[in-house]
Design a protein around this motif. Structure first.
Motif, mmCIF file in Angstrom:
data_model
loop_
_atom_site.group_PDB
_atom_site.id
_atom_site.type_symbol
_atom_site.label_atom_id
_atom_site.label_comp_id
_atom_site.label_asym_id
_atom_site.label_seq_id
_atom_site.Cartn_x
_atom_site.Cartn_y
_atom_site.Cartn_z
ATOM 1 N N GLN A 59 0.800 -1.217 0.000
ATOM 2 C CA GLN A 59 0.000 0.000 0.000
ATOM 3 C C GLN A 59 0.840 1.278 0.000
ATOM 4 O OE1 GLN A 59 -3.720 0.413 0.248
ATOM 5 N NE2 GLN A 59 -3.319 -1.498 -0.827
ATOM 6 N N SER A 114 -6.267 3.486 -2.752
ATOM 7 C CA SER A 114 -5.851 3.392 -1.349
ATOM 8 C C SER A 114 -4.347 3.524 -1.164
ATOM 9 C CB SER A 114 -6.306 2.045 -0.771
ATOM 10 O OG SER A 114 -5.736 0.969 -1.515
ATOM 11 N N ASN A 115 -3.571 3.457 -2.239
ATOM 12 C CA ASN A 115 -2.116 3.466 -2.112
ATOM 13 C C ASN A 115 -1.582 4.830 -1.671
ATOM 14 O OD1 ASN A 115 -0.684 1.061 -4.467
ATOM 15 N ND2 ASN A 115 -2.310 0.832 -2.979
#
Length: 469
Positions: free
Chosen positions: A214, A250-251
């Motif tokens: 992530q 979401s990274n």
């Protein structure tokens, strides 16, 4: 004629190398004699104002007050017996690079690496250097069965290590213009083709690893641009734009800087600050600021010991300056040298000072030591102990014995900055103040023992309901 020139050149080379060796030895002797903490160094770090800021910062920024309420399985309030709370994991990222995961010739050394790594750290930097990840066009070294390369394990090897020990991975790095450490030799010297190849690389990595990893150092050391290396115009912005398009939303994307501390004396007009400002004005996705901290200079080392470099004011000033962007700060790569006979002792003292200061700052959320074991740092040739190895910047000696600095981090991370306590409930709840992270909760009701895991993060609710079934 050609032979004579070759011999003459060889003699000149040997003469130069001899002179360099003599100069290095003399400098080493000088360091042996002079490298010790000066009164100025001690006064700066022991200054009451500095110590108060560090103490207050750790208490205010790394701890919170939580209330745990207990119910039965139907939701009715109950009051258990004494509640034991043991912190099992930090919310804060303490890490190191995973470049030597399964990288030793002896399996026993691999096991020792894992043991010592996981005792301290919950965060791993995974290598994604282009040169070794794609040594030939289209030949991707992603899988566990990939060809072995020193300090460049395949990502799947390191991710297996992460899953085994519940460690958070971070990818490093997607785009870097380094001619020796990143860019593949086969890359065409054509900006348009390079643009296409970089986008393709980001796409391939995003598709395979964007969900499991992530956090990413998308671009590395842009403000240390190698002017002799051809790169597409505005490649850093394009890399961030492509990453946003090709990776999950979401990274977290980090921009990683090397010399940011010293350049920060120019404050908002430093190259790093202006670069970040430019990216933000163009709406590039930047979620965190990476700050490297390597001591790769003998003169700088001595200046540190004299209190003339990397003093607490300089470090706080840089952190405060980049807090303007309201972004998390990651101390991404750390080498604290251990030169001279007493170097390991000095390394331990300096590291404790640095870690306490960084941990106290509200914007710092990760601190990443670079090389765990001496003799395993970056070097041009794996058969020659050169390059970064000479700084002895590991936490362990090459035989895996612990250096003083390892004991310092063990004490800080696993003892001083970890909460373990027993609390008596009042009515149906217990309240406590502790470091942010994951806790094991143990209690009993009517002689029956219950064990639960609870989350006490920095962001989120301060009230937790535990059902005792």
């Amino acid at each position: 004629m050609i032979v004579r020139r070759a011999v003459t050149g060889s003699k000149l080379y040997l003469h130069c190398m001899k002179q360099i060796a003599i100069a290095t030895f003399l400098l080493f002797l000088a360091l042996q004699a002079s490298a010790q903490f000066s009164d100025q160094y001690n006064d700066q770090w022991n200054d009451p104002g500095v110590q108060q800021r560090i103490t207050d910062g750790i208490r205010e920024n790394r701890m919170g007050t939580f209330t745990v309420r207990f119910t039965d399985k139907s939701g009715k309030s109950i009051t258990p017996g004494e509640v034991a709370l043991t912190q099992t994991r930090h919310d804060f990222y303490f890490g190191s690079n995973g470049f030597m995961v399964k990288g030793f010739k002896n399996p026993k050394e691999d096991a020792l690496f894992e043991e010592h790594f996981t005792k301290l750290f919950n965060f791993v930097t995974v290598p994604f250097y282009w040169r070794e990840l794609e040594p030939e066009p289209g030949k991707l070294r992603f899988g566990k069965d990939s060809e072995f390369m020193y300090r460049r394990p395949a990502p799947d090897v390191v991710l297996e290590f992460c899953r085994k020990y519940n460690l958070t991975p971070k990818g490093h790095t997607l785009v870097w213009d380094s001619p020796r450490a990143s860019l593949p030799t086969w890359l065409p010297q054509d900006e348009k083709i390079m643009d296409q190849k970089i986008s393709k690389r980001i796409e391939q990595i995003g598709q395979r690893y964007g969900h499991e990893i992530q956090i990413w150092d998308v671009i590395n050391e842009v403000t240390d641009r190698h002017p002799e290396i051809l790169m597409p115009k505005d490649y850093a912005f394009k890399a961030l734009r492509d990453s946003e398009r090709l990776f999950p939303n979401s990274n977290v994307f980090t921009v990683n800087f090397s010399q940011i501390w010293k350049r920060s004396v120019k404050r908002e007009y430093s190259a790093d600050y202006l670069f970040l400002e430019n990216l933000r004005l163009r709406n590039a996705k930047v979620n965190a600021i990476g700050m490297q901290f390597h001591n790769f200079n003998e003169i700088e080392y001595e200046q540190i010991m004299k209190g003339k470099d990397f003093a607490p004011k300089m470090l706080f000033d840089a952190l405060d300056l980049y807090s303007d962007f309201n972004l998390p700060i990651h101390i991404t790569e750390i080498t604290v040298a251990a030169l001279t006979e007493k170097g390991p002792e000095y390394q331990a003292v300096m590291t404790e000072n640095y870690y306490k200061l960084w941990f106290s700052h509200p914007n710092v959320e990760a601190i990443i030591w670079w090389n765990l074991v001496d003799g395993t740092a970056y070097r041009p040739d794996v058969n020659v102990a050169s390059g970064e190895d000479k700084w002895n910047g590991g936490l362990l000696n090459r035989d895996f014995t612990k250096k003083p600095v390892y004991h310092v981090l063990d004490r800080l991370i696993n003892k001083e900055w970890r909460t373990n306590l027993t609390v008596s409930p009042k009515n149906n709840a217990v309240s406590f103040r502790g470091f942010y992270g994951t806790y094991k909760l143990v209690t009993q009701v009517n002689g029956k023992k219950y064990e639960k895991e609870i989350q006490c993060p920095k962001s989120g609710t301060r009230e937790i309901v535990v059902a005792l079934n």
